[in-house]
Design a protein around this motif. Structure first.
Motif, PDB file in Angstrom:
ATOM      1  N   GLY A  91       9.733 -13.205   3.536  1.00  0.00           N
ATOM      2  CA  GLY A  91      10.071 -11.921   4.138  1.00  0.00           C
ATOM      3  C   GLY A  91      10.189 -11.995   5.650  1.00  0.00           C
ATOM      4  O   GLY A  91      10.415 -10.999   6.311  1.00  0.00           O
ATOM      5  N   ASP A  92      10.065 -13.174   6.208  1.00  0.00           N
ATOM      6  CA  ASP A  92      10.155 -13.402   7.645  1.00  0.00           C
ATOM      7  C   ASP A  92      11.465 -14.142   7.898  1.00  0.00           C
ATOM      8  O   ASP A  92      11.560 -15.354   7.695  1.00  0.00           O
ATOM      9  N   VAL A  93      12.501 -13.433   8.313  1.00  0.00           N
ATOM     10  CA  VAL A  93      13.826 -14.031   8.467  1.00  0.00           C
ATOM     11  C   VAL A  93      14.331 -13.901   9.898  1.00  0.00           C
ATOM     12  O   VAL A  93      13.917 -13.013  10.642  1.00  0.00           O
ATOM     13  N   PHE A  94      15.241 -14.806  10.241  1.00  0.00           N
ATOM     14  CA  PHE A  94      15.836 -14.774  11.568  1.00  0.00           C
ATOM     15  C   PHE A  94      17.265 -15.277  11.498  1.00  0.00           C
ATOM     16  O   PHE A  94      17.664 -15.941  10.531  1.00  0.00           O
ATOM     17  N   LEU A  95      18.038 -14.946  12.516  1.00  0.00           N
ATOM     18  CA  LEU A  95      19.433 -15.354  12.637  1.00  0.00           C
ATOM     19  C   LEU A  95      19.524 -16.344  13.790  1.00  0.00           C
ATOM     20  O   LEU A  95      18.956 -16.108  14.868  1.00  0.00           O
ATOM     21  N   VAL A  96      20.210 -17.456  13.555  1.00  0.00           N
ATOM     22  CA  VAL A  96      20.315 -18.504  14.566  1.00  0.00           C
ATOM     23  C   VAL A  96      21.709 -19.110  14.519  1.00  0.00           C
ATOM     24  O   VAL A  96      22.360 -19.118  13.473  1.00  0.00           O
ATOM     25  N   GLY A  97      22.163 -19.640  15.661  1.00  0.00           N
ATOM     26  CA  GLY A  97      23.513 -20.190  15.738  1.00  0.00           C
ATOM     27  C   GLY A  97      23.624 -21.663  15.433  1.00  0.00           C
ATOM     28  O   GLY A  97      24.675 -22.134  15.086  1.00  0.00           O
ATOM     29  N   TRP A  98      22.536 -22.417  15.528  1.00  0.00           N
ATOM     30  CA  TRP A  98      22.642 -23.859  15.334  1.00  0.00           C
ATOM     31  C   TRP A  98      21.286 -24.404  14.971  1.00  0.00           C
ATOM     32  O   TRP A  98      20.271 -23.937  15.465  1.00  0.00           O
ATOM     33  N   LEU A  99      21.236 -25.416  14.139  1.00  0.00           N
ATOM     34  CA  LEU A  99      19.970 -25.919  13.637  1.00  0.00           C
ATOM     35  C   LEU A  99      19.534 -27.251  14.238  1.00  0.00           C
ATOM     36  O   LEU A  99      18.389 -27.625  14.123  1.00  0.00           O
ATOM     37  N   MET A 100      20.428 -27.979  14.881  1.00  0.00           N
ATOM     38  CA  MET A 100      20.094 -29.336  15.313  1.00  0.00           C
ATOM     39  C   MET A 100      19.098 -29.354  16.475  1.00  0.00           C
ATOM     40  O   MET A 100      18.141 -30.079  16.453  1.00  0.00           O
ATOM     41  N   ASP A 101      19.346 -28.566  17.497  1.00  0.00           N
ATOM     42  CA  ASP A 101      18.466 -28.516  18.664  1.00  0.00           C
ATOM     43  C   ASP A 101      17.692 -27.208  18.610  1.00  0.00           C
ATOM     44  O   ASP A 101      18.044 -26.236  19.263  1.00  0.00           O
ATOM     45  N   TRP A 102      16.643 -27.175  17.819  1.00  0.00           N
ATOM     46  CA  TRP A 102      15.929 -25.940  17.556  1.00  0.00           C
ATOM     47  C   TRP A 102      15.313 -25.375  18.827  1.00  0.00           C
ATOM     48  O   TRP A 102      14.722 -26.088  19.623  1.00  0.00           O
ATOM     49  N   ASP A 103      15.475 -24.069  19.014  1.00  0.00           N
ATOM     50  CA  ASP A 103      14.911 -23.368  20.159  1.00  0.00           C
ATOM     51  C   ASP A 103      14.488 -21.988  19.682  1.00  0.00           C
ATOM     52  O   ASP A 103      15.340 -21.156  19.368  1.00  0.00           O
ATOM     53  N   ASP A 104      13.171 -21.732  19.609  1.00  0.00           N
ATOM     54  CA  ASP A 104      12.667 -20.439  19.136  1.00  0.00           C
ATOM     55  C   ASP A 104      13.201 -19.266  19.948  1.00  0.00           C
ATOM     56  O   ASP A 104      13.370 -18.176  19.423  1.00  0.00           O
ATOM     57  N   GLU A 105      13.483 -19.484  21.218  1.00  0.00           N
ATOM     58  CA  GLU A 105      13.976 -18.401  22.061  1.00  0.00           C
ATOM     59  C   GLU A 105      15.398 -17.984  21.687  1.00  0.00           C
ATOM     60  O   GLU A 105      15.819 -16.886  22.012  1.00  0.00           O
ATOM     61  N   LYS A 106      16.135 -18.872  21.003  1.00  0.00           N
ATOM     62  CA  LYS A 106      17.502 -18.551  20.594  1.00  0.00           C
ATOM     63  C   LYS A 106      17.577 -18.016  19.167  1.00  0.00           C
ATOM     64  O   LYS A 106      18.633 -17.636  18.693  1.00  0.00           O
ATOM     65  N   ALA A 107      16.440 -17.987  18.481  1.00  0.00           N
ATOM     66  CA  ALA A 107      16.380 -17.446  17.118  1.00  0.00           C
ATOM     67  C   ALA A 107      16.099 -15.954  17.204  1.00  0.00           C
ATOM     68  O   ALA A 107      15.185 -15.517  17.890  1.00  0.00           O
ATOM     69  N   HIS A 108      16.903 -15.163  16.522  1.00  0.00           N
ATOM     70  CA  HIS A 108      16.772 -13.705  16.551  1.00  0.00           C
ATOM     71  C   HIS A 108      15.989 -13.249  15.326  1.00  0.00           C
ATOM     72  O   HIS A 108      16.496 -13.278  14.206  1.00  0.00           O
ATOM     73  N   ASN A 109      14.767 -12.836  15.552  1.00  0.00           N
ATOM     74  CA  ASN A 109      13.873 -12.446  14.473  1.00  0.00           C
ATOM     75  C   ASN A 109      14.289 -11.083  13.918  1.00  0.00           C
ATOM     76  O   ASN A 109      14.428 -10.124  14.668  1.00  0.00           O
ATOM     77  N   LEU A 110      14.508 -11.003  12.615  1.00  0.00           N
ATOM     78  CA  LEU A 110      14.845  -9.740  11.958  1.00  0.00           C
ATOM     79  C   LEU A 110      13.618  -9.112  11.313  1.00  0.00           C
ATOM     80  O   LEU A 110      13.705  -8.055  10.717  1.00  0.00           O
ATOM     81  N   SER A 111      12.489  -9.772  11.394  1.00  0.00           N
ATOM     82  CA  SER A 111      11.242  -9.304  10.805  1.00  0.00           C
ATOM     83  C   SER A 111      10.427  -8.611  11.882  1.00  0.00           C
ATOM     84  O   SER A 111      10.636  -8.850  13.059  1.00  0.00           O
ATOM     85  N   PRO A 112       9.475  -7.823  11.560  1.00  0.00           N
ATOM     86  CA  PRO A 112       8.914  -7.476  10.259  1.00  0.00           C
ATOM     87  C   PRO A 112       9.616  -6.309   9.597  1.00  0.00           C
ATOM     88  O   PRO A 112       9.024  -5.582   8.811  1.00  0.00           O
ATOM     89  N   LEU A 113      10.887  -6.119   9.897  1.00  0.00           N
ATOM     90  CA  LEU A 113      11.617  -4.983   9.353  1.00  0.00           C
ATOM     91  C   LEU A 113      11.840  -5.081   7.850  1.00  0.00           C
ATOM     92  O   LEU A 113      11.993  -4.079   7.171  1.00  0.00           O
ATOM     93  N   LEU A 114      11.862  -6.301   7.320  1.00  0.00           N
ATOM     94  CA  LEU A 114      12.029  -6.465   5.878  1.00  0.00           C
ATOM     95  C   LEU A 114      10.723  -6.099   5.176  1.00  0.00           C
ATOM     96  O   LEU A 114       9.644  -6.362   5.707  1.00  0.00           O
ATOM     97  N   PRO A 115      10.797  -5.531   4.004  1.00  0.00           N
ATOM     98  CA  PRO A 115       9.564  -5.123   3.323  1.00  0.00           C
ATOM     99  C   PRO A 115       8.742  -6.260   2.735  1.00  0.00           C
ATOM    100  O   PRO A 115       7.704  -6.017   2.141  1.00  0.00           O
TER     101      PRO A 115
END
Length: 164
Positions: A91-115
Motif C-alpha cells: 500500500g506504499d507506492v510511488f512514481l519514479v522516472g528511472w530505476l538505474m540511479d536510484w534517488d529517493d528525492e526523485k521518487a514521488h510518494n503517493l502514500s499514505p493516500l492509498l487505503p
C-alpha cells in the motif's frame, strides 16, 4: 479523492514507473505474478507497473489522482485511455522516472493516500504521444481500490498506441 501534480524526471527510457515500495522487486519472480499489458501500461510483476510516455527524457509533468472509488474517465480530454489491475503488497507506492540511479528525492510518494495493501485499478489517460510532447496534464493517472479485472482499452485515437 486527492489529485497531485508532479514533475517526473525521465532519463532516456520513455517510461515512468509506479512501484510498491515493499515489493517492486517481485517483477523478477514472474511465476508468482505474471506480466500483462494494455499497450500504454505494462504490469511487470507484483508491485511494478511501467507507463509509456511520449518523450524519451526530460522533466515530464504528471497528474495523479488517488481515490477510494472510481473517479471516472475523462474520455473527452484525452486521445488514449486504458485501464489495468495492479497489486500493491504494502500500500506504499510511488512514481519514479528511472530505476538505474536510484534517488529517493526523485521518487514521488503517493502514500499514505492509498487505503493499504490490495488490488487497485490504474487508469492512464494520455495525449500528445504522437508529437512526443509533455505539456501539463498530457499524462494523467488515476488509482483506486478495485477487484482484479482484465485490462481494457477505453479509447484510442493515436497511431503510436496501435504499435504496442
Amino acid at each position: 479523492m486527492h489529485t497531485m501534480r508532479m514533475d517526473v524526471e525521465v532519463e532516456d527510457c520513455g517510461r515512468v514507473y509506479l512501484l510498491d515500495r515493499g515489493d517492486y522487486g517481485a517483477a523478477d519472480r514472474k511465476e508468482e505474478s505474471p506480466a500483462h499489458s494494455v499497450g500504454l501500461i505494462e504490469i511487470e510483476g507484483r508491485g511494478t507497473a511501467s507507463l509509456r510516455i511520449g518523450p524519451q527524457w526530460g522533466t515530464i509533468p504528471f497528474t495523479v489522482t488517488v481515490s477510494d472509488r472510481d473517479p471516472g474517465a475523462d474520455l473527452d480530454g484525452y486521445e488514449d485511455v486504458v485501464e489495468i489491475s495492479f497489486e500493491s503488497p504494502s500500500g506504499d507506492v510511488f512514481l519514479v522516472g528511472w530505476l538505474m540511479d536510484w534517488d529517493d528525492e526523485k521518487a514521488h510518494n503517493l502514500s499514505p493516500l492509498l487505503p493499504g495493501p490490495g488490488t487497485y485499478r490504474l487508469r492512464y489517460h494520455l495525449r500528445g504521444m504522437e508529437e512526443e510532447r509533455c505539456w501539463t496534464d498530457d499524462h494523467y493517472l488515476q488509482v483506486w481500490p478495485a477487484s482484479q479485472h482484465d485490462p481494457a482499452i477505453l479509447k484510442t485515437e493515436g497511431e503510436i498506441f496501435r504499435r504496442f
